[in-house]
Write an enzyme that holds these catalytic residues in place. Structure first.
Site, PDB file in Angstrom:
ATOM      1  N   THR A  11       0.826  -1.216   0.000  1.00  0.00           N
ATOM      2  CA  THR A  11       0.000   0.000   0.000  1.00  0.00           C
ATOM      3  C   THR A  11       0.860   1.265   0.000  1.00  0.00           C
ATOM      4  O   THR A  11       0.675   2.153  -0.836  1.00  0.00           O
ATOM      5  CB  THR A  11      -0.911  -0.007   1.255  1.00  0.00           C
ATOM      6  OG1 THR A  11      -1.585  -1.258   1.296  1.00  0.00           O
ATOM      7  CG2 THR A  11      -1.914   1.113   1.221  1.00  0.00           C
ATOM      8  N   ASP A 196      -0.652  -0.380  18.343  1.00  0.00           N
ATOM      9  CA  ASP A 196      -0.254   0.558  17.282  1.00  0.00           C
ATOM     10  C   ASP A 196      -0.115   1.978  17.870  1.00  0.00           C
ATOM     11  O   ASP A 196       0.914   2.636  17.688  1.00  0.00           O
ATOM     12  CB  ASP A 196      -1.325   0.510  16.177  1.00  0.00           C
ATOM     13  CG  ASP A 196      -1.104   1.531  15.086  1.00  0.00           C
ATOM     14  OD1 ASP A 196      -0.264   1.282  14.211  1.00  0.00           O
ATOM     15  OD2 ASP A 196      -1.771   2.585  15.111  1.00  0.00           O
ATOM     16  N   LYS A 200       3.255   4.604  18.575  1.00  0.00           N
ATOM     17  CA  LYS A 200       3.245   5.993  18.089  1.00  0.00           C
ATOM     18  C   LYS A 200       3.494   6.979  19.228  1.00  0.00           C
ATOM     19  O   LYS A 200       4.259   7.931  19.069  1.00  0.00           O
ATOM     20  CB  LYS A 200       1.920   6.281  17.376  1.00  0.00           C
ATOM     21  CG  LYS A 200       1.802   5.507  16.050  1.00  0.00           C
ATOM     22  CD  LYS A 200       0.391   5.582  15.489  1.00  0.00           C
ATOM     23  CE  LYS A 200       0.288   4.879  14.146  1.00  0.00           C
ATOM     24  NZ  LYS A 200      -1.105   4.702  13.699  1.00  0.00           N
TER      25      LYS A 200
HETATM   26  N1  HSE Z   1      -3.851   0.673  11.364  1.00  0.00           N
HETATM   27  C1  HSE Z   1      -3.330   2.002  11.528  1.00  0.00           C
HETATM   28  C2  HSE Z   1      -4.497   2.895  11.903  1.00  0.00           C
HETATM   29  C3  HSE Z   1      -2.669   2.447  10.251  1.00  0.00           C
HETATM   30  O1  HSE Z   1      -5.642   2.448  11.834  1.00  0.00           O
HETATM   31  O2  HSE Z   1      -4.294   4.046  12.279  1.00  0.00           O
HETATM   32  C4  HSE Z   1      -1.809   3.670  10.377  1.00  0.00           C
HETATM   33  O3  HSE Z   1      -0.723   3.490  11.229  1.00  0.00           O
END
Ligand code: HSE
Length: 400
Positions: A11, A196, A200
């Protein structure tokens, strides 16, 4: 002419090719040179793709080609991305990556190698997709002591919570919907369990404090336990539930966490819905600032990667200093932080009052076997002590 190699034609990698083609002339003007994709590294072949002849399967070709000045890492995951990126930097090749797992784990080391080599390792796309946040923290906001960063940093979970809020749906149904739209990561656990967002906020906190913040040490809760009934309570309080990734500077150090929070209408992140991300920053001299936009997806993320390529080309052989060293930052235990809590319990009102004192009860029409209540502001460890005296806790959500 600047020759680049792209690692991974998924992607993001294909998005980078698309952005470079779509805005070829303006990008060349801003970079001061033309940018040409020389290689695309992928395990697969892409018959019929216009870039078919650029696809290679052996990283050695890139590592040994001195013409390649920029490597775009868009593979994801820590390995082999880490090995490839480190080799590229050691060979004097600049790198840009969208890979938060790589940056959270090895950012400090890769930044140090780039500095030694007088080249650049940039990672704008690793947090907030297309939203500029890494560069602002590293250049525009350097006059400030950043005292708070709080973000909606995961588009998938924000989409899911928005859908639960607007359509009254249950968690499992909205997860299926998010997957069918391609928002969730290949393994949605990373999104829904908060991993995730955790990586970050680890990256953002490392940049703010200038030291290594280990993501494993950030208290992380996902949204898997949020139910349609919780959303009903939130509505009854005029609030929304959002998965926040937050980091604060206190007198004793930094505290970071990822968890669902109940936000009031006055909160700057209250109206951030669907797949959008937003990041609230508070600086000691700036005051408040907000960054809002597309936090995921092919072209927004590729836009940030290509902006890094432009920056790299503008600073060839000159390292852009990034203050993030490998010395570990010990985080403060979140239990020492003050918060209000929303609790659902099937204990008796009198008992709850006796334990918590000054509280506000929230009752839902038709619900008789439990009660919701909002505590006063207290330290999390004090809350835990009090709540252990109750028998039946159904839910606990922090309130901001
Ligand atoms: N899976 C992640 C989100 C993609 O939904 O933000 C971007 O890091």
């Amino acid at each position: 002419m600047i020759k680049i190699a792209i690692l991974g034609y998924g992607t993001i990698g294909s998005g980078v090719v698309e952005v470079l083609n779509t805005n070829k002339e303006s990008i060349a003007k801003r970079a001061g040179d033309e940018i040409e994709v020389k290689y695309i590294l992928d395990l697969r072949d892409f018959p019929g793709d216009p870039m078919e002849d650029k696809v290679i399967h052996d990283y050695e070709i890139i590592a040994q080609d001195s013409e390649v000045q920029v490597v775009v890492e868009a593979m994801g995951g820590v390995e082999p991305a880490y090995t490839f990126v480190k080799r590229a930097l050691l060979a004097g090749k600049n790198v840009t990556t969208s890979n938060k797992a790589l940056v959270a784990k090895h950012g400090a080391e890769l930044i140090a190698i780039a500095k030694e080599q007088s080249i650049n390792f940039l990672f704008e796309a690793s947090v907030g997709g297309g939203i500029p946040i890494i560069r602002p923290l590293n250049s525009s906001l350097t006059a400030d002591e950043i005292e708070e960063i709080t973000g909606i940093l995961n588009g998938t979970t924000n989409y899911m919570l928005s859908k639960m809020t607007f359509e009254g749906l249950e968690f499992d149904d909205v997860l299926k919907d998010a997957q069918s739209r391609g928002y969730a990561e290949a393994d949605p656990t990373a999104d829904i369990e908060g991993y995730d967002a955790c990586r970050k906020i680890a990256i953002l906190t490392s940049l703010v404090c200038g030291q290594q913040v280990d993501f494993e040490e950030i208290h992380t809760e996902g949204i898997t336990k949020i139910t349609a009934t919780d959303i009903c309570y939130a509505k009854a309080m005029g609030r929304v539930i959002k998965l926040l990734a937050t980091s604060r500077k206190t007198n004793d150090g930094y505290c970071a966490m990822v968890a669902p929070f109940l936000l009031s209408q006055q909160h700057p992140l209250y109206s951030v819905n669907d797949v959008f991300n937003a990041i609230f920053v508070h600086g000691n001299v700036l005051g408040d600032a907000m960054f809002y936009g597309s936090g995921a997806g092919k072209l927004p993320t590729a836009s940030a990667v290509v902006a890094d390529i432009v920056d790299i080309v503008k600073h060839l052989h000159t390292n852009i200093l990034i203050s993030w060293n490998s010395r570990k930052m010990e985080l403060i235990d979140c239990k020492k932080m003050q918060s209000r809590f929303f609790v659902r319990s099937s204990d008796k009102k009198e008992k709850i009052k006796e334990i918590f004192g000054d509280i506000e009860f929230i009752e839902l029409e038709g619900v008789t076997d439990e009660i919701g209540f909002l505590t006063s502001i207290m330290m999390e460890e004090e809350y835990e002590k009090k709540v252990s005296e109750l028998q039946n806790i159904i839910q606990k959500i922090r309130v901001v």
